[in-house]
Design a protein around this motif. Sequence first.
Motif, PDB file in Angstrom:
ATOM      1  N   SER A   1     -36.481  12.453  -6.909  1.00 18.50           N
ATOM      2  CA  SER A   1     -37.253  11.598  -7.490  1.00 18.50           C
ATOM      3  C   SER A   1     -37.422  11.567  -8.989  1.00 18.50           C
ATOM      4  O   SER A   1     -37.518  12.649  -9.642  1.00 18.50           O
ATOM      5  CB  SER A   1     -38.604  11.807  -6.918  1.00 18.50           C
ATOM      6  OG  SER A   1     -39.093  13.021  -6.946  1.00 18.50           O
TER       7      SER A   1
ATOM      8  N   ARG B   1     -39.549  11.100 -12.341  1.00 23.08           N
ATOM      9  CA  ARG B   1     -40.927  11.311 -12.710  1.00 23.08           C
ATOM     10  C   ARG B   1     -41.310   9.979 -13.330  1.00 23.08           C
ATOM     11  O   ARG B   1     -41.226   9.905 -14.672  1.00 23.08           O
ATOM     12  CB  ARG B   1     -41.256  12.545 -13.686  1.00 23.08           C
ATOM     13  CG  ARG B   1     -41.027  13.654 -13.047  1.00 23.08           C
ATOM     14  CD  ARG B   1     -41.562  14.762 -13.899  1.00 23.08           C
ATOM     15  NE  ARG B   1     -41.328  16.287 -13.132  1.00 23.08           N
ATOM     16  CZ  ARG B   1     -40.410  16.813 -13.354  1.00 23.08           C
ATOM     17  NH1 ARG B   1     -39.239  16.597 -14.217  1.00 23.08           N
ATOM     18  NH2 ARG B   1     -40.049  18.079 -12.902  1.00 23.08           N
ATOM     19  N   GLU B   2     -42.095   9.285 -12.538  1.00 18.21           N
ATOM     20  CA  GLU B   2     -42.825   7.914 -12.952  1.00 18.21           C
ATOM     21  C   GLU B   2     -43.932   8.477 -13.783  1.00 18.21           C
ATOM     22  O   GLU B   2     -44.903   9.330 -13.468  1.00 18.21           O
ATOM     23  CB  GLU B   2     -43.151   7.095 -11.737  1.00 18.21           C
ATOM     24  CG  GLU B   2     -43.409   5.596 -12.124  1.00 18.21           C
ATOM     25  CD  GLU B   2     -43.740   4.941 -10.725  1.00 18.21           C
ATOM     26  OE1 GLU B   2     -43.316   5.372  -9.628  1.00 18.21           O
ATOM     27  OE2 GLU B   2     -44.422   3.915 -10.625  1.00 18.21           O
ATOM     28  N   ARG B   3     -44.408   7.735 -14.828  1.00 16.49           N
ATOM     29  CA  ARG B   3     -45.407   7.871 -15.722  1.00 16.49           C
ATOM     30  C   ARG B   3     -46.191   6.582 -16.016  1.00 16.49           C
ATOM     31  O   ARG B   3     -45.841   5.637 -16.337  1.00 16.49           O
ATOM     32  CB  ARG B   3     -45.066   8.353 -17.225  1.00 16.49           C
ATOM     33  CG  ARG B   3     -44.114   9.691 -17.057  1.00 16.49           C
ATOM     34  CD  ARG B   3     -43.086   9.222 -18.125  1.00 16.49           C
ATOM     35  NE  ARG B   3     -42.380  10.290 -18.577  1.00 16.49           N
ATOM     36  CZ  ARG B   3     -41.300  11.054 -17.960  1.00 16.49           C
ATOM     37  NH1 ARG B   3     -40.824  10.876 -16.874  1.00 16.49           N
ATOM     38  NH2 ARG B   3     -40.797  12.096 -18.336  1.00 16.49           N
TER      39      ARG B   3
ATOM     40  N   LEU C   1     -42.560  17.042 -18.568  1.00 15.17           N
ATOM     41  CA  LEU C   1     -41.857  15.551 -18.769  1.00 15.17           C
ATOM     42  C   LEU C   1     -40.909  15.839 -19.555  1.00 15.17           C
ATOM     43  O   LEU C   1     -39.779  14.864 -19.510  1.00 15.17           O
ATOM     44  CB  LEU C   1     -43.117  14.601 -18.916  1.00 15.17           C
ATOM     45  CG  LEU C   1     -43.845  14.778 -17.996  1.00 15.17           C
ATOM     46  CD1 LEU C   1     -44.938  13.297 -18.314  1.00 15.17           C
ATOM     47  CD2 LEU C   1     -43.613  14.737 -16.330  1.00 15.17           C
TER      48      LEU C   1
ATOM     49  N   ALA D   1     -43.384  21.663 -12.295  1.00 14.02           N
ATOM     50  CA  ALA D   1     -42.135  21.095 -12.666  1.00 14.02           C
ATOM     51  C   ALA D   1     -41.253  21.174 -11.411  1.00 14.02           C
ATOM     52  O   ALA D   1     -40.207  20.478 -11.413  1.00 14.02           O
ATOM     53  CB  ALA D   1     -41.451  21.582 -13.985  1.00 14.02           C
TER      54      ALA D   1
ATOM     55  N   GLU E   1     -40.673  18.181  -6.987  1.00 13.77           N
ATOM     56  CA  GLU E   1     -39.932  16.701  -6.993  1.00 13.77           C
ATOM     57  C   GLU E   1     -39.576  16.279  -5.643  1.00 13.77           C
ATOM     58  O   GLU E   1     -38.527  16.884  -5.205  1.00 13.77           O
ATOM     59  CB  GLU E   1     -38.620  17.096  -7.778  1.00 13.77           C
ATOM     60  CG  GLU E   1     -38.906  17.481  -9.369  1.00 13.77           C
ATOM     61  CD  GLU E   1     -37.629  17.814 -10.206  1.00 13.77           C
ATOM     62  OE1 GLU E   1     -37.265  18.928 -10.037  1.00 13.77           O
ATOM     63  OE2 GLU E   1     -37.265  17.119 -10.981  1.00 13.77           O
TER      64      GLU E   1
ATOM     65  N   LEU F   1     -42.897   9.987  -7.091  1.00 12.27           N
ATOM     66  CA  LEU F   1     -43.230  11.053  -7.992  1.00 12.27           C
ATOM     67  C   LEU F   1     -43.823  10.404  -9.154  1.00 12.27           C
ATOM     68  O   LEU F   1     -43.402   9.799  -9.917  1.00 12.27           O
ATOM     69  CB  LEU F   1     -42.392  12.121  -8.418  1.00 12.27           C
ATOM     70  CG  LEU F   1     -42.847  13.198  -9.335  1.00 12.27           C
ATOM     71  CD1 LEU F   1     -44.163  13.853  -8.741  1.00 12.27           C
ATOM     72  CD2 LEU F   1     -41.742  14.212  -9.514  1.00 12.27           C
TER      73      LEU F   1
ATOM     74  N   TRP G   1     -46.743  10.394 -12.380  1.00 11.03           N
ATOM     75  CA  TRP G   1     -47.695  11.271 -13.201  1.00 11.03           C
ATOM     76  C   TRP G   1     -48.551  10.130 -13.890  1.00 11.03           C
ATOM     77  O   TRP G   1     -48.178   9.491 -14.663  1.00 11.03           O
ATOM     78  CB  TRP G   1     -47.001  11.997 -14.302  1.00 11.03           C
ATOM     79  CG  TRP G   1     -46.225  13.317 -13.785  1.00 11.03           C
ATOM     80  CD1 TRP G   1     -45.377  13.378 -12.784  1.00 11.03           C
ATOM     81  CD2 TRP G   1     -46.621  14.656 -14.354  1.00 11.03           C
ATOM     82  NE1 TRP G   1     -45.017  14.663 -12.691  1.00 11.03           N
ATOM     83  CE2 TRP G   1     -45.681  15.380 -13.410  1.00 11.03           C
ATOM     84  CE3 TRP G   1     -47.669  15.141 -14.741  1.00 11.03           C
ATOM     85  CZ2 TRP G   1     -45.988  16.818 -13.338  1.00 11.03           C
ATOM     86  CZ3 TRP G   1     -47.727  16.410 -14.902  1.00 11.03           C
ATOM     87  CH2 TRP G   1     -46.835  17.516 -14.157  1.00 11.03           C
TER      88      TRP G   1
END
Length: 242
Positions: free
Chosen positions: A2, A4-6, A212, A221, A224, A230, A232
């Motif tokens: 996945s 890492r969406e923020r 990130l 980290a 995932e 996922l 953040w």
Amino acid sequence: MSARERIVCADIDELGRKAADEWVRAAGAAIAGSGRFAAALSGGNTPRALYAVLAAVPFRERIAWDRVHLFWGDERAVPADHPDSNYRLAYETLLSKVPIPEKNIHRIKTELGPEKAAAAYEDSLRTFFALTGGAWPRFDLILLGVGEDGHTASLFPGSGAIHEEKRLAVATYVEKLKSHRITLTLPVLNHAANVFFLVSGESKAKVVKEILASPTKLPAAQVEPADGRLLWLLDAPAASLH
Ligand code: 6PG
């Protein structure tokens, strides 16, 4: 794997509201799909902002609490009424304020002692998720935080627990804290449908940047989800170096 969406929020209060929006979204989808929403709560302080929003109008009324099942990502090996207990934090800020049935609260039974509590928790996971053979539980949502050292749940840098590939939950001794903990293992975290990291404060900016912005083996980290979202959720101070 996945991405890492923020989502960066102005402050901790907005982080709490945004996390609550995402919680409602994930819960609605899970309940529409399977009739229930199985979520693992995080420990630490940051989730207080989310729990307070979920426990109050209007969010309190937006959730079918009788379909919600709550677990914990980790727990300190202390009694449930101890000030350090993650269960006590959730009880005081959320569980005591919403109509969730007692049977839907799957506490880590620390009164059994660390090893037996971990084994009992694994049994409760196998029963709830009807696991057979080497199957992994698939939580609809796992909430996590991150420490300045890059730990998440109770998976601390240098701990053998990070490398656990068979067990669902383990007891682990955290040298730096001189304390025993019980924690879900990385494979369980990485089988979730949704993982939300809630991170707040300037003190987390360095570790957020490291995780990130660069390949790192810090425990947080290594979360995932292979087939999951996922996200953040950061406040501006935590995102200030990224
Ligand atoms: C715990 C948590 C731990 C926490 C981080 C961040 O039991 O303490 O599981 O992993 O999420 O330490 O804590 P804060 O959100 O309080 O900074």
